[in-house]
Motif scaffolding. Sequence first.
Motif, short mmCIF file in Angstrom:
data_model
loop_
_atom_site.label_atom_id
_atom_site.label_comp_id
_atom_site.label_asym_id
_atom_site.label_seq_id
_atom_site.Cartn_x
_atom_site.Cartn_y
_atom_site.Cartn_z
N GLY A 67 27.03 21.90 -15.00
CA GLY A 67 25.83 21.08 -15.00
C GLY A 67 25.76 20.09 -13.86
O GLY A 67 26.40 20.23 -12.83
N ILE A 68 24.98 19.05 -14.09
CA ILE A 68 24.76 17.98 -13.11
C ILE A 68 25.32 16.69 -13.69
O ILE A 68 25.09 16.35 -14.84
N ASN B 92 30.28 20.36 -20.05
CA ASN B 92 31.07 19.40 -19.30
C ASN B 92 30.79 18.03 -19.89
O ASN B 92 29.63 17.66 -20.08
N TRP B 93 31.82 17.26 -20.16
CA TRP B 93 31.61 15.96 -20.81
C TRP B 93 30.82 14.99 -19.93
O TRP B 93 30.22 14.05 -20.43
N GLN B 94 30.79 15.23 -18.61
CA GLN B 94 30.03 14.36 -17.73
C GLN B 94 28.61 14.85 -17.47
O GLN B 94 27.83 14.16 -16.83
N CYS B 95 28.28 16.01 -17.99
CA CYS B 95 27.00 16.64 -17.70
C CYS B 95 25.84 15.82 -18.28
O CYS B 95 25.87 15.40 -19.44
N LEU C 222 21.45 22.52 -13.97
CA LEU C 222 21.06 22.70 -12.57
C LEU C 222 19.60 23.16 -12.44
O LEU C 222 18.87 22.61 -11.61
N PRO C 223 19.13 24.14 -13.23
CA PRO C 223 17.72 24.53 -13.09
C PRO C 223 16.75 23.38 -13.32
O PRO C 223 15.76 23.24 -12.59
N ASP C 224 17.03 22.55 -14.34
CA ASP C 224 16.14 21.42 -14.60
C ASP C 224 16.20 20.41 -13.46
O ASP C 224 15.19 19.81 -13.09
N TYR C 225 17.39 20.22 -12.92
CA TYR C 225 17.58 19.24 -11.86
C TYR C 225 16.77 19.59 -10.61
O TYR C 225 16.05 18.74 -10.06
#
Length: 419
Positions: free
Chosen positions: A72-73, A99-102, A106-109
């Motif tokens: 993710g982002i 991911n705990w930091q997500c 990526l597509p939404d970003y």
Amino acid sequence: MNLLVNTEGCREALIALEDGTVLRGRGFGAPGEAFGEIVFNTSMVGYQEIVTDPSYAGQIVTFTYPQLGNYGITSTDAQSERPRLRGVVAHDVCRTPSNWQCVQSLPDYIAQSGVVGIEDVDTRALTLRIREAGAMRAAISTVDLDPKSLLSRVRSSAGIGDHNYVADVSCDGPRVVHARGEERHHVVAYDCGMKEGIVEHLAQAGCEVTVVPWDTPAEDALALHPDGVFFSNGPGDPTSVPHVPDAVRTVLGKLPVFGICLGNQMIALAAGGSIQKLPYGHHGGNEPVMNLLTGRVEVTAQNHNYGVVFPSLGRLVPELSGGVAEHPADGDLRAWSRARIAPVVRNERYGRIRLTHVNLNDGTPEGLQFLDVPAFAVQYHPEARPGPNDSAYLFESFARLMDGRDDYLAIDVREGRCR
């Protein structure tokens, strides 16, 4: 090539290259169209840093690693405030990252910034086409699904050298980034598309950094009374960017100077050198480069389609180049790495210039050191966002140059690794 992928519930998309290659896949990110120069990136991780790297302005990036978006982002990894590239090409994109930091997929970003993507294409075949034909004009579209129509529009679109992309990605006004820990020096940094990781590394080296727009007159920069001046990475054809070489010429010899990537090219142009467009450039986190001063090989992160022509800077000085009086006839600089020689040329404007780094994949120049004025530059990205940490010592080298040390580049790569 024609790969049928129209998955139910996802919009169909096309990607067309000016050499006639057309691939069919499905869109992700924003709907619409994106025209730009297509390149490929070989990094296995770090897609967020790549899509937010301002050096990709005007380009469509093909990711060679087959899966994209798995983690993710995050809120901390972006290298600018938003994605800067024109489009993204992937084989398989994850919409449910883990991911705990997500904070976002990526597509939404990329959709939020209007960036168009295409997936379910054979990125291996596409990469081979780019390697064979070179970086070229291309387009991704979710609206024009007629291959002949899209191809015709690609061939009539503008090239990467027709526009000054640096002006699009530079900052609007000055800003100050304070040193991390004890302040050693004050640096004025010309933002030609500078990544946040570079600013952070300058700060970690004890520099207070005043970031200024790309077209800041050199007199204004000097009026800030810096200890050194930095010229950053950036997008596009360096010959389409005015003003910056003039600023370099004004400060060279007055203050210590350091350049990265586009900054390296600008310093070469200021010295009267020439620039060449590489067939498909260097884009990834695995480019081997030899430091000719130490003999160490650094695995580097790179992102450029243009490079300096080392012989254009002057004739070799034989007594400083192992007795060699002529540049390699084939232009391959790996002969210097095999001989363990850092050759020196005599430049009409600035005296002696030494070749310090050579790319071991294709023999192109990767670093320059001015011996009669305090200045040096490299073609790659030593801040490792993303990429290996082998070249992080170069920020300490700049600090040592501002300290007045002559041996500022002779640092073992292990000294500068991020901790």
